[in-house]
Design a protein around this motif. Structure first.
Motif, PDB file in Angstrom:
ATOM      1  N   GLU A  62      -4.562 -13.391  -2.481  1.00  0.00           N
ATOM      2  CA  GLU A  62      -5.924 -13.929  -2.413  1.00  0.00           C
ATOM      3  C   GLU A  62      -6.644 -13.568  -1.128  1.00  0.00           C
ATOM      4  O   GLU A  62      -7.869 -13.456  -1.107  1.00  0.00           O
ATOM      5  CB  GLU A  62      -5.880 -15.460  -2.551  1.00  0.00           C
ATOM      6  CG  GLU A  62      -5.304 -15.924  -3.876  1.00  0.00           C
ATOM      7  CD  GLU A  62      -4.946 -17.391  -3.877  1.00  0.00           C
ATOM      8  OE1 GLU A  62      -5.310 -18.065  -4.860  1.00  0.00           O
ATOM      9  OE2 GLU A  62      -4.296 -17.864  -2.917  1.00  0.00           O
ATOM     10  N   ASP A  63      -5.906 -13.382  -0.052  1.00  0.00           N
ATOM     11  CA  ASP A  63      -6.529 -13.136   1.254  1.00  0.00           C
ATOM     12  C   ASP A  63      -6.051 -11.820   1.862  1.00  0.00           C
ATOM     13  O   ASP A  63      -5.719 -11.742   3.040  1.00  0.00           O
ATOM     14  CB  ASP A  63      -6.221 -14.292   2.213  1.00  0.00           C
ATOM     15  CG  ASP A  63      -6.734 -15.620   1.681  1.00  0.00           C
ATOM     16  OD1 ASP A  63      -7.901 -15.660   1.262  1.00  0.00           O
ATOM     17  OD2 ASP A  63      -5.968 -16.597   1.683  1.00  0.00           O
ATOM     18  N   GLY A  64      -5.997 -10.779   1.061  1.00  0.00           N
ATOM     19  CA  GLY A  64      -5.567  -9.485   1.560  1.00  0.00           C
ATOM     20  C   GLY A  64      -4.064  -9.307   1.453  1.00  0.00           C
ATOM     21  O   GLY A  64      -3.341 -10.228   1.039  1.00  0.00           O
ATOM     22  N   PRO A  65      -3.570  -8.121   1.811  1.00  0.00           N
ATOM     23  CA  PRO A  65      -2.141  -7.818   1.694  1.00  0.00           C
ATOM     24  C   PRO A  65      -1.269  -8.794   2.473  1.00  0.00           C
ATOM     25  O   PRO A  65      -1.584  -9.159   3.609  1.00  0.00           O
ATOM     26  CB  PRO A  65      -2.038  -6.398   2.273  1.00  0.00           C
ATOM     27  CG  PRO A  65      -3.403  -5.816   2.105  1.00  0.00           C
ATOM     28  CD  PRO A  65      -4.342  -6.966   2.300  1.00  0.00           C
ATOM     29  N   ASP A  66      -0.175  -9.233   1.853  1.00  0.00           N
ATOM     30  CA  ASP A  66       0.737 -10.218   2.429  1.00  0.00           C
ATOM     31  C   ASP A  66       2.118  -9.571   2.535  1.00  0.00           C
ATOM     32  O   ASP A  66       2.833  -9.450   1.545  1.00  0.00           O
ATOM     33  CB  ASP A  66       0.782 -11.454   1.535  1.00  0.00           C
ATOM     34  CG  ASP A  66       1.671 -12.571   2.087  1.00  0.00           C
ATOM     35  OD1 ASP A  66       2.498 -12.294   2.981  1.00  0.00           O
ATOM     36  OD2 ASP A  66       1.532 -13.715   1.621  1.00  0.00           O
ATOM     37  N   LEU A  67       2.503  -9.144   3.737  1.00  0.00           N
ATOM     38  CA  LEU A  67       3.754  -8.404   3.910  1.00  0.00           C
ATOM     39  C   LEU A  67       4.969  -9.249   3.555  1.00  0.00           C
ATOM     40  O   LEU A  67       5.923  -8.746   2.952  1.00  0.00           O
ATOM     41  CB  LEU A  67       3.865  -7.899   5.355  1.00  0.00           C
ATOM     42  CG  LEU A  67       5.085  -7.026   5.668  1.00  0.00           C
ATOM     43  CD1 LEU A  67       5.127  -5.793   4.768  1.00  0.00           C
ATOM     44  CD2 LEU A  67       5.093  -6.621   7.136  1.00  0.00           C
ATOM     45  N   VAL A  68       4.956 -10.523   3.899  1.00  0.00           N
ATOM     46  CA  VAL A  68       6.091 -11.403   3.577  1.00  0.00           C
ATOM     47  C   VAL A  68       6.278 -11.490   2.068  1.00  0.00           C
ATOM     48  O   VAL A  68       7.398 -11.348   1.544  1.00  0.00           O
ATOM     49  CB  VAL A  68       5.889 -12.807   4.184  1.00  0.00           C
ATOM     50  CG1 VAL A  68       6.919 -13.790   3.633  1.00  0.00           C
ATOM     51  CG2 VAL A  68       5.992 -12.747   5.711  1.00  0.00           C
ATOM     52  N   LEU A  69       5.197 -11.724   1.337  1.00  0.00           N
ATOM     53  CA  LEU A  69       5.279 -11.812  -0.120  1.00  0.00           C
ATOM     54  C   LEU A  69       5.745 -10.490  -0.729  1.00  0.00           C
ATOM     55  O   LEU A  69       6.587 -10.463  -1.631  1.00  0.00           O
ATOM     56  CB  LEU A  69       3.913 -12.204  -0.690  1.00  0.00           C
ATOM     57  CG  LEU A  69       3.826 -12.269  -2.224  1.00  0.00           C
ATOM     58  CD1 LEU A  69       4.764 -13.333  -2.778  1.00  0.00           C
ATOM     59  CD2 LEU A  69       2.379 -12.525  -2.668  1.00  0.00           C
ATOM     60  N   ARG A  70       5.217  -9.388  -0.229  1.00  0.00           N
ATOM     61  CA  ARG A  70       5.567  -8.079  -0.798  1.00  0.00           C
ATOM     62  C   ARG A  70       7.030  -7.729  -0.523  1.00  0.00           C
ATOM     63  O   ARG A  70       7.718  -7.188  -1.398  1.00  0.00           O
ATOM     64  CB  ARG A  70       4.629  -7.001  -0.257  1.00  0.00           C
ATOM     65  CG  ARG A  70       3.188  -7.183  -0.717  1.00  0.00           C
ATOM     66  CD  ARG A  70       2.300  -6.005  -0.367  1.00  0.00           C
ATOM     67  NE  ARG A  70       0.908  -6.257  -0.756  1.00  0.00           N
ATOM     68  CZ  ARG A  70      -0.019  -5.310  -0.872  1.00  0.00           C
ATOM     69  NH1 ARG A  70       0.284  -4.040  -0.634  1.00  0.00           N
ATOM     70  NH2 ARG A  70      -1.254  -5.620  -1.222  1.00  0.00           N
ATOM     71  N   LEU A  71       7.508  -8.030   0.659  1.00  0.00           N
ATOM     72  CA  LEU A  71       8.923  -7.792   0.955  1.00  0.00           C
ATOM     73  C   LEU A  71       9.815  -8.656   0.075  1.00  0.00           C
ATOM     74  O   LEU A  71      10.826  -8.185  -0.461  1.00  0.00           O
ATOM     75  CB  LEU A  71       9.206  -8.077   2.434  1.00  0.00           C
ATOM     76  CG  LEU A  71       8.862  -6.966   3.428  1.00  0.00           C
ATOM     77  CD1 LEU A  71       8.865  -7.515   4.853  1.00  0.00           C
ATOM     78  CD2 LEU A  71       9.838  -5.793   3.314  1.00  0.00           C
ATOM     79  N   ALA A  72       9.445  -9.910  -0.076  1.00  0.00           N
ATOM     80  CA  ALA A  72      10.241 -10.817  -0.907  1.00  0.00           C
ATOM     81  C   ALA A  72      10.257 -10.350  -2.363  1.00  0.00           C
ATOM     82  O   ALA A  72      11.304 -10.390  -3.030  1.00  0.00           O
ATOM     83  CB  ALA A  72       9.693 -12.242  -0.810  1.00  0.00           C
ATOM     84  N   ALA A  73       9.117  -9.906  -2.854  1.00  0.00           N
ATOM     85  CA  ALA A  73       9.051  -9.416  -4.235  1.00  0.00           C
ATOM     86  C   ALA A  73       9.928  -8.187  -4.420  1.00  0.00           C
ATOM     87  O   ALA A  73      10.651  -8.065  -5.419  1.00  0.00           O
ATOM     88  CB  ALA A  73       7.598  -9.106  -4.608  1.00  0.00           C
ATOM     89  N   LEU A  74       9.887  -7.277  -3.458  1.00  0.00           N
ATOM     90  CA  LEU A  74      10.684  -6.055  -3.559  1.00  0.00           C
ATOM     91  C   LEU A  74      12.176  -6.344  -3.479  1.00  0.00           C
ATOM     92  O   LEU A  74      12.980  -5.726  -4.180  1.00  0.00           O
ATOM     93  CB  LEU A  74      10.284  -5.087  -2.443  1.00  0.00           C
ATOM     94  CG  LEU A  74      11.008  -3.739  -2.432  1.00  0.00           C
ATOM     95  CD1 LEU A  74      10.664  -2.932  -3.680  1.00  0.00           C
ATOM     96  CD2 LEU A  74      10.656  -2.961  -1.174  1.00  0.00           C
ATOM     97  N   LEU A  75      12.558  -7.308  -2.634  1.00  0.00           N
ATOM     98  CA  LEU A  75      13.972  -7.549  -2.348  1.00  0.00           C
ATOM     99  C   LEU A  75      14.569  -8.714  -3.141  1.00  0.00           C
ATOM    100  O   LEU A  75      15.769  -8.997  -2.995  1.00  0.00           O
ATOM    101  CB  LEU A  75      14.144  -7.836  -0.849  1.00  0.00           C
ATOM    102  CG  LEU A  75      13.664  -6.750   0.124  1.00  0.00           C
ATOM    103  CD1 LEU A  75      13.862  -7.215   1.569  1.00  0.00           C
ATOM    104  CD2 LEU A  75      14.381  -5.430  -0.110  1.00  0.00           C
ATOM    105  N   HIS A  76      13.798  -9.369  -3.982  1.00  0.00           N
ATOM    106  CA  HIS A  76      14.256 -10.640  -4.555  1.00  0.00           C
ATOM    107  C   HIS A  76      15.531 -10.506  -5.386  1.00  0.00           C
ATOM    108  O   HIS A  76      16.304 -11.467  -5.491  1.00  0.00           O
ATOM    109  CB  HIS A  76      13.135 -11.296  -5.385  1.00  0.00           C
ATOM    110  CG  HIS A  76      12.922 -10.701  -6.736  1.00  0.00           C
ATOM    111  ND1 HIS A  76      12.285  -9.494  -6.936  1.00  0.00           N
ATOM    112  CD2 HIS A  76      13.263 -11.139  -7.982  1.00  0.00           C
ATOM    113  CE1 HIS A  76      12.251  -9.220  -8.229  1.00  0.00           C
ATOM    114  NE2 HIS A  76      12.832 -10.197  -8.889  1.00  0.00           N
ATOM    115  N   ASP A  77      15.786  -9.343  -5.959  1.00  0.00           N
ATOM    116  CA  ASP A  77      16.963  -9.180  -6.822  1.00  0.00           C
ATOM    117  C   ASP A  77      18.039  -8.268  -6.218  1.00  0.00           C
ATOM    118  O   ASP A  77      18.931  -7.810  -6.947  1.00  0.00           O
ATOM    119  CB  ASP A  77      16.538  -8.612  -8.187  1.00  0.00           C
ATOM    120  CG  ASP A  77      16.129  -9.697  -9.178  1.00  0.00           C
ATOM    121  OD1 ASP A  77      16.378 -10.888  -8.887  1.00  0.00           O
ATOM    122  OD2 ASP A  77      15.568  -9.354 -10.231  1.00  0.00           O
TER     123      ASP A  77
END
Length: 488
Positions: free
Chosen positions: A294-309
């Motif tokens: 919602e407020d621009g790119p979120d590195l924490v969220l993107r890293l978590a999404a990439l690494l979640h599995d």
């Protein structure tokens, strides 16, 4: 700016037209600085990413220049002119400064870097590039990473310098190296990661010979420092098309050296049997998480999404009924994420946040259709803490089933959970759950001094608060006294 070649297509004419507009916008700063260099007997040119972005119509307020002046001469020229000067990159021939200027009706702050003509090469035993200065702009441009970054505009006359066909490649949206890719990547192996990063940022294709060199030389990336690798990965992840860059890293074998957990996913089957593999699933989750930002790119969220599995390969089990299970992969994955991010020199806070999200990403799947008690909802929020909004996004993104009915049911269930969280927050300030009695009150009621017993009593009251919600003061005191009487 004169046309570089009268036979260029209309597409090339259009990018040049955009460049003229962009250069006119920054000319109050660029031309002023160029005149000062000219008066001191030196040349100055806008170069690299600044020219590329001007041609793309996206030039910002960060301007890169190159010059035949040595760093000490650059300092003499910019110090009386700039509003601030820094020398952090001077060992690599770069002087940075800030210049405030009036552009039209607006006051604009420009960040300027001036770098002496140079060439860089890596010693095969060193992690740091060796820097030597050059005397011509052509010599400087040939050492640049890609042709689209090897263009310059000589100032103040605004003469376009493009010895390697960068304008053609920019129009074709292709990444090539000015010289051979083998020489380019041997000089600085980080350029292999930069190829993937620019592909992701600009949505460009990488030339086949460049991909071939990246594949053949992937192991050379290990000579580059973890910090430089991390910074490139961050730029890639924060780009508009990260999956494109990540796929290139995996396909060329580079990921095996910088983020080996990612290609490891490619070999594993997802337990839902709805995706090609966990690797493809992870890239889809990453994109779906980006769509929820919602407020621009979120590195924490993107890293978590990439690494979640990433814990799945280590926890895969083939059950007797033919199913594949990945029990506790979220716990294993959290530890793996922490280890990889530590190796890449991420900050402790970012490591903590990403690994926590990986650890919690499956928690929602015990919610069912709303079977959780209010106590379970409180614990969910308490455990997520300030990451709860990101956890919402990650959990929603993790649904990649093609079964529309199942996807809709999961979405409704999570809508229900978010509604319950909102209701409880309104009732009892869920974000800051605290026991109904603080440490001082506990000591006063129990007549004890500071010590481990206070922490145990505090934890008891916190669990009671999570289980039952807010308590009246007298009820909390009575419960504390009853608990204390049962202690040894």
């Amino acid at each position: 700016m004169p046309n570089a070649n009268e036979d260029h297509s209309s597409a090339l004419s259009q990018v040049q037209h955009r460049a003229v507009s962009e250069l006119l916008r920054v000319s109050p700063v660029a031309d002023d600085l160029a005149r000062r260099f000219q008066e001191a007997g030196f040349s100055l040119a806008l170069v690299g990413g600044s020219v590329r972005d001007a041609l793309l119509g996206r030039l910002g307020n960060d301007l890169d220049f190159t010059t035949d002046a040595r760093p000490e001469d650059v300092l003499k020229i910019v110090r009386p002119w700039a509003d601030a000067v820094w020398e952090v990159g001077i060992a690599f021939g770069t002087v940075g400064c800030q210049k405030n200027a009036r552009v039209g009706e607006t006051d604009v702050s420009f960040l300027v870097e001036v770098t002496t003509y140079r060439s860089e090469a890596y010693d095969r035993t060193s992690r740091k590039p060796e820097v030597s200065y050059g005397d011509s702009i052509e010599e400087d441009l040939v050492r640049r990473d890609f042709t689209v970054n090897a263009m310059a505009v000589a100032l103040p006359e605004k003469e376009f310098v493009d010895p390697h066909g960068g304008l053609e490649d920019l129009s074709a949206k292709v990444l090539r190296t000015p010289g051979t890719p083998q020489d380019s990547f041997s000089d600085d192996p980080l350029r292999m990661l930069r190829a993937a990063r620019f592909a992701a940022q600009l949505d460009f294709e990488v030339a086949p010979e460049v991909v071939a060199a990246m594949t053949a030389m992937a192991e050379r990336i290990e000579i580059v420092s973890a910090e430089r690798v991390r910074d490139e990965l961050n730029k890639l992840l924060l780009s508009a098309h990260p999956a494109k860059g990540l796929s290139l890293l995996v396909d060329t074998g580079l990921a095996a050296h910088v983020l080996p957990e990612l290609p490891a996913l490619r070999l594993e089957s997802d337990e839902h049997h709805r995706h090609k593999d966990v690797y493809e699933h992870s890239l889809i989750v990453l994109q779906q998480a980006i769509d929820l930002e919602e407020d621009g790119p979120d590195l924490v969220l993107r890293l978590a999404a990439l690494l979640h599995d990433i814990g799945k390969p280590r926890t895969r089990r083939f059950e007797k009924d033919g199913r594949v299970s990945f029990h506790h992969h979220e716990v294993v994955g959290a530890k793996m994420a922490k280890k990889r991010m530590t190796a890449l020199k991420y900050s402790n806070d970012m490591i903590k946040d990403v690994s926590k999200l990986v650890e919690l990403h499956l928690r929602f799947h015990g919610y069912g259709t709303g079977e959780w008690t209010d106590s379970a909802v409180r614990r969910y929020v308490r455990d997520a803490g300030p990451l709860v909004e990101r956890l919402h996004k990650l959990t929603r993104s993790d649904c990649t089933t093609r079964n529309k009915r199942k996807a809709a049911a999961l979405s409704r269930a999570y809508d229900g959970l978010e509604e319950r969280i909102a209701q409880l927050q309104e009732q009892e300030e869920l974000d800051s759950i605290r026991p109904d009695l603080d440490g001082n009150q506990i000591m006063e009621i129990l007549g004890i001094r500071p010590g481990p017993a206070i922490g145990k009593a505090y934890q008891f009251l916190l669990e009671l608060r999570l289980e039952n919600g807010p308590m009246e003061h007298d009820d909390a005191v009575a419960a504390l006294k009853e608990w204390w009487a049962q202690q040894d």
